[in-house]
Design a protein around this motif. Structure first.
Motif, PDB file in Angstrom:
ATOM      1  N   THR A 151       0.829  -1.212   0.000  1.00 36.31           N
ATOM      2  CA  THR A 151       0.000   0.000   0.000  1.00 36.31           C
ATOM      3  C   THR A 151       0.857   1.253   0.000  1.00 36.31           C
ATOM      4  N   PHE A 152       1.930   1.263   0.799  1.00 39.72           N
ATOM      5  CA  PHE A 152       2.833   2.407   0.817  1.00 39.72           C
ATOM      6  C   PHE A 152       3.431   2.645  -0.571  1.00 39.72           C
ATOM      7  N   GLU A 153       3.786   1.547  -1.232  1.00 38.65           N
ATOM      8  CA  GLU A 153       4.387   1.656  -2.561  1.00 38.65           C
ATOM      9  C   GLU A 153       3.376   2.177  -3.579  1.00 38.65           C
ATOM     10  N   GLU A 154       2.169   1.642  -3.550  1.00 44.13           N
ATOM     11  CA  GLU A 154       1.147   2.035  -4.524  1.00 44.13           C
ATOM     12  C   GLU A 154       0.735   3.496  -4.364  1.00 44.13           C
ATOM     13  N   THR A 155       0.738   3.980  -3.149  1.00 51.73           N
ATOM     14  CA  THR A 155       0.353   5.365  -2.897  1.00 51.73           C
ATOM     15  C   THR A 155       1.543   6.323  -2.928  1.00 51.73           C
ATOM     16  N   ALA A 156       2.750   5.783  -3.184  1.00 57.29           N
ATOM     17  CA  ALA A 156       3.980   6.596  -3.209  1.00 57.29           C
ATOM     18  C   ALA A 156       4.165   7.346  -1.889  1.00 57.29           C
ATOM     19  N   HIS A 157       3.697   6.732  -0.807  1.00 58.67           N
ATOM     20  CA  HIS A 157       3.710   7.421   0.483  1.00 58.67           C
ATOM     21  C   HIS A 157       5.117   7.602   1.042  1.00 58.67           C
ATOM     22  N   SER A 158       6.054   6.757   0.640  1.00 62.85           N
ATOM     23  CA  SER A 158       7.401   6.814   1.205  1.00 62.85           C
ATOM     24  C   SER A 158       8.400   7.524   0.287  1.00 62.85           C
ATOM     25  N   VAL A 159       7.932   8.207  -0.737  1.00 61.21           N
ATOM     26  CA  VAL A 159       8.842   8.872  -1.675  1.00 61.21           C
ATOM     27  C   VAL A 159       9.549  10.046  -1.004  1.00 61.21           C
ATOM     28  N   LEU A 160       8.807  10.883  -0.297  1.00 58.98           N
ATOM     29  CA  LEU A 160       9.393  12.083   0.291  1.00 58.98           C
ATOM     30  C   LEU A 160       9.968  11.852   1.690  1.00 58.98           C
ATOM     31  N   TYR A 161       9.330  10.996   2.456  1.00 62.32           N
ATOM     32  CA  TYR A 161       9.796  10.725   3.815  1.00 62.32           C
ATOM     33  C   TYR A 161       9.829   9.222   4.049  1.00 62.32           C
ATOM     34  N   SER A 162      10.834   8.774   4.781  1.00 64.47           N
ATOM     35  CA  SER A 162      10.891   7.357   5.111  1.00 64.47           C
ATOM     36  C   SER A 162       9.732   6.992   6.032  1.00 64.47           C
TER      37      SER A 162
END
Length: 437
Positions: free
Chosen positions: A343-354
């Motif tokens: 889910t984190f990958e699909e939403t690009a949630h970890s692109v800006l912050y770890s």
């Protein structure tokens, strides 16, 4: 803003970025509507000699991200800012383009800088005069000029700068002087000192009517281009526009020396560590442990939300958190962690912050077997290695349930200390490890 633990004035919590990007400015008291176009020019062509590093400071990386990206995001997340022109040296063009692509910056145009600061800023302004069909930018009513190495500027202050620039023609941030300014003789002795209370330090950001600052640069002398640094002086000298000066917050400080990079990283870590989400199942032990963690972590100035497992993929709570604690009882439930990572990958949630993801495995069996537990959790190392490539830091903590109330309270307190440390430090070296609480 700052926590009660110290006097550091912090940038806006990253957890609020999602709300800001919607364009709502209701969180700004007395906010006036921006009914004119605003763009930003970020001169980023400096060599960073004072840091003593081989890499220019704007491209120095912490938390897997270069400093310039943090500054860009501070502007990009604001709905009423339309374009951001980043001006870089020739040998940094490709690197800057890569940064824009890697971190998904959408409002940015990269422009070749000049040999001095003023020449670089002028090149940035001229980007709005170009008429190439594939890269034309809309000429703004107001342009904000800011340093690429001041990453903590906030929307409420930018709003003041933009509105003052629209009304007055120019505006700029100022701060009280920290040290007394003295003049020296040619022999190195004290000549005289200035009365500090009468003077202010000129800071960034600075705002201008675009036509005013552009005409000032058109009229600049070669001496101005070669030796000048103050944009406000140019519009006063060549356009007769006297800037409105606005005292800015402590967060406007500039990364100048190597230690400033560590300070910036520390501030961002502290800000990211202010919230967490406990994902818990429906069993009684899991729910009780989640409640205990909410209480103990709360004593460390961390706001903790509890979310049932069935809602673990909800975009609402994911988009506003960067720290997740997944509580399991007896079974390892690595499949649940895999789903969260996906889910984190699909939403690009970890692109800006770890993103920190901590598995807390509570063993409530009468005779817990360390070998069986380790076998059940053996897959966490491979999952953590895969997650780390996506800027997701996965840790595991083992906790044995004890019936004695005092011992249990001590165990939960120890667990909370470990969790808080993992969240605050965000150390990639420990990912995939199984810690005992």
């Amino acid at each position: 803003m700052g926590t009660k633990r110290d006097n550091i004035v912090r940038p806006i919590n990253p957890a609020s970025f999602h709300a800001v990007e919607t364009g709502s400015r209701e969180h700004i008291p007395g906010c006036l509507s921006i009914d004119f176009s605003v763009a930003v020019v970020l001169p980023a062509g400096g060599s960073g000699e004072r840091t003593g590093l081989s890499t220019p400071k704007q491209f120095c990386t912490f938390l897997n991200r270069p400093l310039i990206s943090y500054t860009i995001q501070a502007f990009e997340r604001i709905a009423w800012i339309e374009n951001i022109v980043v001006v870089v040296a020739k040998n940094s063009i490709d690197l800057m383009v890569k940064v824009v692509q890697q971190f998904g910056h959408k409002k940015v145009k990269v422009v070749l800088g000049g040999s001095t600061r003023h020449r670089s800023i002028f090149n940035g302004l001229k980007a709005f005069e170009e008429r190439e069909e594939d890269s034309a930018l809309k000429k703004p009513k107001v342009v904000i000029i800011h340093d690429a190495v001041r990453p903590f500027v906030e929307e409420d202050f930018l709003l003041k700068i933009a509105i003052a620039a629209k009304q007055q023609g120019a505006s700029g941030a100022i701060r009280p002087l920290v040290s007394t300014v003295i003049a020296t003789t040619s022999e190195g002795y004290l000549d005289h000192s200035l009365e500090r209370a009468k003077y202010r330090a000129s800071e960034m950001p600075q705002g201008f009517l675009y036509d005013t600052i552009y005409q000032a640069y058109v009229q600049c002398s070669e001496a101005d281009f070669e030796f000048g640094t103050e944009c406000l002086h140019l519009v006063l000298q060549y356009c007769g526009t006297n800037a409105r000066l606005i005292e800015g917050p402590h967060t406007l400080w500039k990364v100048t020396y190597k230690q400033d990079l560590f300070a910036a990283e520390s501030i961002i870590k502290e800000t990211l560590a202010q919230t967490a989400c406990v994902v818990t199942g429906l069993c009684e032990e899991s729910t009780r442990l989640a409640g205990a963690l909410q209480k103990t972590l709360g004593t460390q100035d961390m706001h903790v939300e509890i979310v049932p497992t069935k809602l673990r993929s909800s975009s609402t709570f994911i988009s506003t958190n960067w720290n997740f604690i997944h509580v399991t009882v007896n079974s390892a439930c690595l499949a649940d962690l895999e789903e969260l990572v996906k889910t984190f990958e699909e939403t690009a949630h970890s692109v800006l912050y770890s993103v920190v993801l901590i598995l807390v495995h509570l063993d409530v069996s009468e005779q817990p077997s360390a070998s069986e537990t380790m076998a059940a959790l053996g897959g966490i190392r491979n999952l953590a290695a895969e997650a780390k490539r996506r800027n997701i830091l996965l840790y595991g903590i083992l906790l044995n349930h004890v019936k004695d109330a005092e011992q249990w309270e001590e165990a939960v307190e120890n667990l909370s200390q470990i969790i808080a440390s993992l969240i605050k430090e965000r150390n990639p070296v420990l990912t995939g490890q199984l810690l005992w609480a």
